[in-house]
Design a protein around this motif. Structure first.
Motif, PDB file in Angstrom:
ATOM      1  N   TYR A 184      27.627  29.497  31.485  1.00 33.00           N
ATOM      2  CA  TYR A 184      28.728  29.435  30.523  1.00 33.00           C
ATOM      3  C   TYR A 184      29.750  30.544  30.769  1.00 33.00           C
ATOM      4  N   HIS A 185      31.016  30.170  30.642  1.00 34.18           N
ATOM      5  CA  HIS A 185      32.123  31.118  30.731  1.00 34.18           C
ATOM      6  C   HIS A 185      32.991  30.908  29.488  1.00 34.18           C
ATOM      7  N   VAL A 186      32.957  31.866  28.575  1.00 35.56           N
ATOM      8  CA  VAL A 186      33.716  31.761  27.334  1.00 35.56           C
ATOM      9  C   VAL A 186      34.970  32.634  27.454  1.00 35.56           C
ATOM     10  N   TYR A 187      36.114  32.073  27.116  1.00 31.60           N
ATOM     11  CA  TYR A 187      37.373  32.810  27.270  1.00 31.60           C
ATOM     12  C   TYR A 187      38.374  32.375  26.204  1.00 31.60           C
ATOM     13  N   LYS A 188      39.366  33.228  26.000  1.00 32.26           N
ATOM     14  CA  LYS A 188      40.489  32.901  25.130  1.00 32.26           C
ATOM     15  C   LYS A 188      41.763  32.868  25.967  1.00 32.26           C
ATOM     16  N   THR A 216      52.114  26.381  45.294  1.00 31.94           N
ATOM     17  CA  THR A 216      52.264  27.402  44.253  1.00 31.94           C
ATOM     18  C   THR A 216      51.383  27.081  43.052  1.00 31.94           C
ATOM     19  N   SER A 217      51.313  25.808  42.692  1.00 33.71           N
ATOM     20  CA  SER A 217      50.461  25.406  41.566  1.00 33.71           C
ATOM     21  C   SER A 217      49.000  25.725  41.848  1.00 33.71           C
ATOM     22  N   LEU A 218      48.565  25.499  43.090  1.00 36.54           N
ATOM     23  CA  LEU A 218      47.174  25.801  43.437  1.00 36.54           C
ATOM     24  C   LEU A 218      46.908  27.300  43.335  1.00 36.54           C
ATOM     25  N   CYS A 219      47.861  28.117  43.756  1.00 33.53           N
ATOM     26  CA  CYS A 219      47.692  29.570  43.660  1.00 33.53           C
ATOM     27  C   CYS A 219      47.556  29.998  42.202  1.00 33.53           C
ATOM     28  N   ARG A 220      48.403  29.453  41.347  1.00 35.68           N
ATOM     29  CA  ARG A 220      48.323  29.796  39.915  1.00 35.68           C
ATOM     30  C   ARG A 220      47.008  29.313  39.313  1.00 35.68           C
ATOM     31  N   ALA A 221      46.625  28.097  39.683  1.00 37.94           N
ATOM     32  CA  ALA A 221      45.374  27.542  39.155  1.00 37.94           C
ATOM     33  C   ALA A 221      44.171  28.339  39.643  1.00 37.94           C
ATOM     34  N   LEU A 222      44.211  28.794  40.894  1.00 37.96           N
ATOM     35  CA  LEU A 222      43.115  29.596  41.441  1.00 37.96           C
ATOM     36  C   LEU A 222      43.007  30.927  40.704  1.00 37.96           C
ATOM     37  N   ALA A 223      44.158  31.552  40.445  1.00 40.16           N
ATOM     38  CA  ALA A 223      44.150  32.811  39.693  1.00 40.16           C
ATOM     39  C   ALA A 223      43.539  32.602  38.311  1.00 40.16           C
ATOM     40  N   GLN A 224      43.911  31.497  37.665  1.00 41.29           N
ATOM     41  CA  GLN A 224      43.355  31.169  36.348  1.00 41.29           C
ATOM     42  C   GLN A 224      41.850  30.939  36.433  1.00 41.29           C
ATOM     43  N   LYS A 225      41.432  30.184  37.440  1.00 45.99           N
ATOM     44  CA  LYS A 225      40.009  29.879  37.618  1.00 45.99           C
ATOM     45  C   LYS A 225      39.197  31.154  37.802  1.00 45.99           C
ATOM     46  N   LEU A 226      39.702  32.076  38.621  1.00 50.07           N
ATOM     47  CA  LEU A 226      38.988  33.322  38.882  1.00 50.07           C
ATOM     48  C   LEU A 226      38.912  34.194  37.636  1.00 50.07           C
ATOM     49  N   ALA A 227      39.998  34.207  36.845  1.00 47.24           N
ATOM     50  CA  ALA A 227      39.997  34.993  35.613  1.00 47.24           C
ATOM     51  C   ALA A 227      38.909  34.505  34.661  1.00 47.24           C
ATOM     52  N   ILE A 228      38.670  33.180  34.661  1.00 47.71           N
ATOM     53  CA  ILE A 228      37.629  32.597  33.795  1.00 47.71           C
ATOM     54  C   ILE A 228      36.239  32.843  34.379  1.00 47.71           C
ATOM     55  N   ARG A 229      36.070  32.522  35.660  1.00 54.14           N
ATOM     56  CA  ARG A 229      34.749  32.634  36.294  1.00 54.14           C
ATOM     57  C   ARG A 229      34.254  34.082  36.354  1.00 54.14           C
ATOM     58  N   LEU A 230      35.198  35.010  36.556  1.00 56.78           N
ATOM     59  CA  LEU A 230      34.814  36.411  36.732  1.00 56.78           C
ATOM     60  C   LEU A 230      35.071  37.234  35.485  1.00 56.78           C
ATOM     61  N   GLY A 231      35.141  36.557  34.338  1.00 60.22           N
ATOM     62  CA  GLY A 231      35.476  37.227  33.090  1.00 60.22           C
ATOM     63  C   GLY A 231      34.489  38.311  32.687  1.00 60.22           C
ATOM     64  N   ASP A 232      33.207  38.138  32.988  1.00 56.33           N
ATOM     65  CA  ASP A 232      32.222  39.165  32.639  1.00 56.33           C
ATOM     66  C   ASP A 232      32.401  40.421  33.491  1.00 56.33           C
ATOM     67  N   ARG A 233      32.799  40.215  34.724  1.00 56.53           N
ATOM     68  CA  ARG A 233      32.992  41.348  35.634  1.00 56.53           C
ATOM     69  C   ARG A 233      34.356  42.006  35.440  1.00 56.53           C
ATOM     70  N   PHE A 234      35.395  41.179  35.225  1.00 53.56           N
ATOM     71  CA  PHE A 234      36.749  41.676  35.013  1.00 53.56           C
ATOM     72  C   PHE A 234      37.248  41.195  33.643  1.00 53.56           C
TER      73      PHE A 234
END
Length: 434
Positions: free
Chosen positions: A82-86, A173-191
């Motif tokens: 689980y990855h919980v985010y706001k 460009t959309s993929l880059c933005r989406a990847l940044a978003q994905k990483l922010a969610i997936r790595l939320g516990d670490r960052f």
């Protein structure tokens, strides 16, 4: 030993919710116990959460997303991560700078706090035939793991730089933005914090005058300030990176002042400087592959071509558009759009229920054969409504005929535009004031 595969579950918590993440996870886990199967890429939202009042009060959406699963999986056959985010709702902040030689202020970069409301759902709506999305996620996870383990970059080189190249409108460009978003969610516990710093190389080069090298250094000083927080994940996006090559070649040929090449070298130096920070990823895009600077290409670890959609990808895009319009009442929902695997299993045989889907497959094939970009494909539904001349909520089959007409009109307009462009006299180029 646990032999189960993992399935990532991304939970968007409502901004006003004050529940802790662990409580949100418990609520979602209890709710998913009612499901026999889970579909990667699918989301549970709104009406589907109504049966659980507490969940509906605190959760905006639940999305199943994983790079290792593409078909429905048994809920008991996978371990749920689980990855919980706001979502951040404040939007973009523009970072401006002033050219000391002219006093002119200009936009140097756009900065987003992630995960951002603006990018919600973007990852799921990007469709590629290749494992482009999967490979970029795995590359970043591997690069960050190497940094965590202290792998010596002088022995195993990793710059954490990705280059996506290809024609305009393919979603780089959309993929880059989406990847940044994905990483922010997936790595939320670490960052716990994440930022996307979006730099338009073309725009910056148009403003670089006598102080160009200093402007580049100042811009990246601000980036370094951001990444100095080791609990923050920073994704730096350099759009239209081919501008670097254009400026460098022009300077070498004497068509631009030597200061331009100093600006390019300064940028490359600053990118090298970012390697020292283990919490930084650099994403770059280029519309003109042949113009990319060789020195920059050598710095990119992962280089991927993003081309126009194939027929399969075009069908997924168009079927997604039709499903969305049916859900919103723009199209009368009298029949469903079948997935491509269902059509293939039936060998594309036409029946009363599949006629619209088979017709849509033909449209996707024609669009792919004519090289339509993903951006153009997503614009067709809007253009299709012009064919209705005020008719409201057509059924799916009629709307697909409108899509055919919109495609043919789009191709005709594009041909006329190309013809007009080819008939124009070449522009007069003035260099060095002569």
């Amino acid at each position: 030993m646990n032999l189960k595969n993992s399935l990532h579950v991304e939970v968007a918590q409502k901004r006003e919710s004050r529940l802790c993440k662990d409580r949100i996870k418990d609520l979602v886990h209890s709710h998913l116990a009612n499901y026999v199967c889970l579909t990667p890429g699918a989301s549970i939202t709104g009406p589907e959460l109504e049966e659980n009042i507490e969940l509906q009060e605190h959760v905006h959406s639940i999305t199943f997303c994983d790079v290792d699963h593409h078909t429905e999986v048994s809920a008991t056959a996978v371990d749920l991560i689980y990855h919980v985010y706001k979502l951040d709702t404040f939007g973009v902040e523009t970072d401006t700078m002033t050219d000391a030689s002219t006093g002119e202020e200009f936009a140097a970069a756009d900065v987003w706090s992630l995960p951002a409301q603006d990018f919600h759902g973007l990852w799921e709506n990007l469709v590629y035939d290749t494992k482009l999305k999967e490979d970029t996620v795995r590359f970043v996870e591997t690069a960050l793991d190497f940094a965590d383990r202290g792998v010596d970059p002088h022995i195993v080189s990793c710059n954490r730089v990705v280059l996506l190249h290809g024609p305009p409108g393919t979603g780089k460009t959309s993929l880059c933005r989406a990847l940044a978003q994905k990483l922010a969610i997936r790595l939320g516990d670490r960052f716990p914090r994440a930022r996307l710093v979006e730099i338009n190389a073309h725009g910056l080069f148009s403003k670089w005058f006598a102080e160009s090298g200093k402007l580049v250094a100042r811009l990246f000083e601000r980036v370094v300030e951001i990444v100095s927080d080791r609990r923050l994940l920073a994704v730096v996006l350099v759009d239209e990176v081919e501008s670097l090559a254009a400026a460098r070649r022009a300077a070498i040929a004497g068509l631009e002042p030597s200061d331009s090449i100093r600006a390019v070298n300064a940028l490359l130096t600053q990118l090298d400087r970012l390697r020292r920070f283990p919490n930084v990823l650099v994403l770059t895009t280029s519309n003109v592959t042949g113009a990319i600077d060789v020195a920059f290409v050598d710095r990119a670890d992962l280089k991927r071509l993003v081309g126009p959609p194939s027929a399969r990808a075009a069908y997924q895009v168009l079927s997604g558009c039709c499903s969305e319009l049916m859900a919103r009442g723009v199209i009368t929902q009298r029949e469903r759009v079948f997935s491509l695997c269902v059509l293939e299993s039936a060998r594309f045989a036409e029946s009363a229920g599949s006629r619209a889907s088979v017709r849509l497959w033909g449209l996707a094939q024609e669009a792919a054969a004519r090289g339509l970009s993903g951006r153009a494909l997503r614009r067709l539904p809007v253009l299709a409504t012009l064919q209705g001349r005020g008719m409201k909520a057509p059924d799916l089959l009629i709307f697909i005929e409108w899509l055919y007409a919109a495609l043919h009109q789009y191709l005709e307009d594009a041909t006329q535009l190309d013809d007009e462009h080819n008939q124009r006299p070449p522009p007069v180029v003035v260099t060095n004031g002569h």
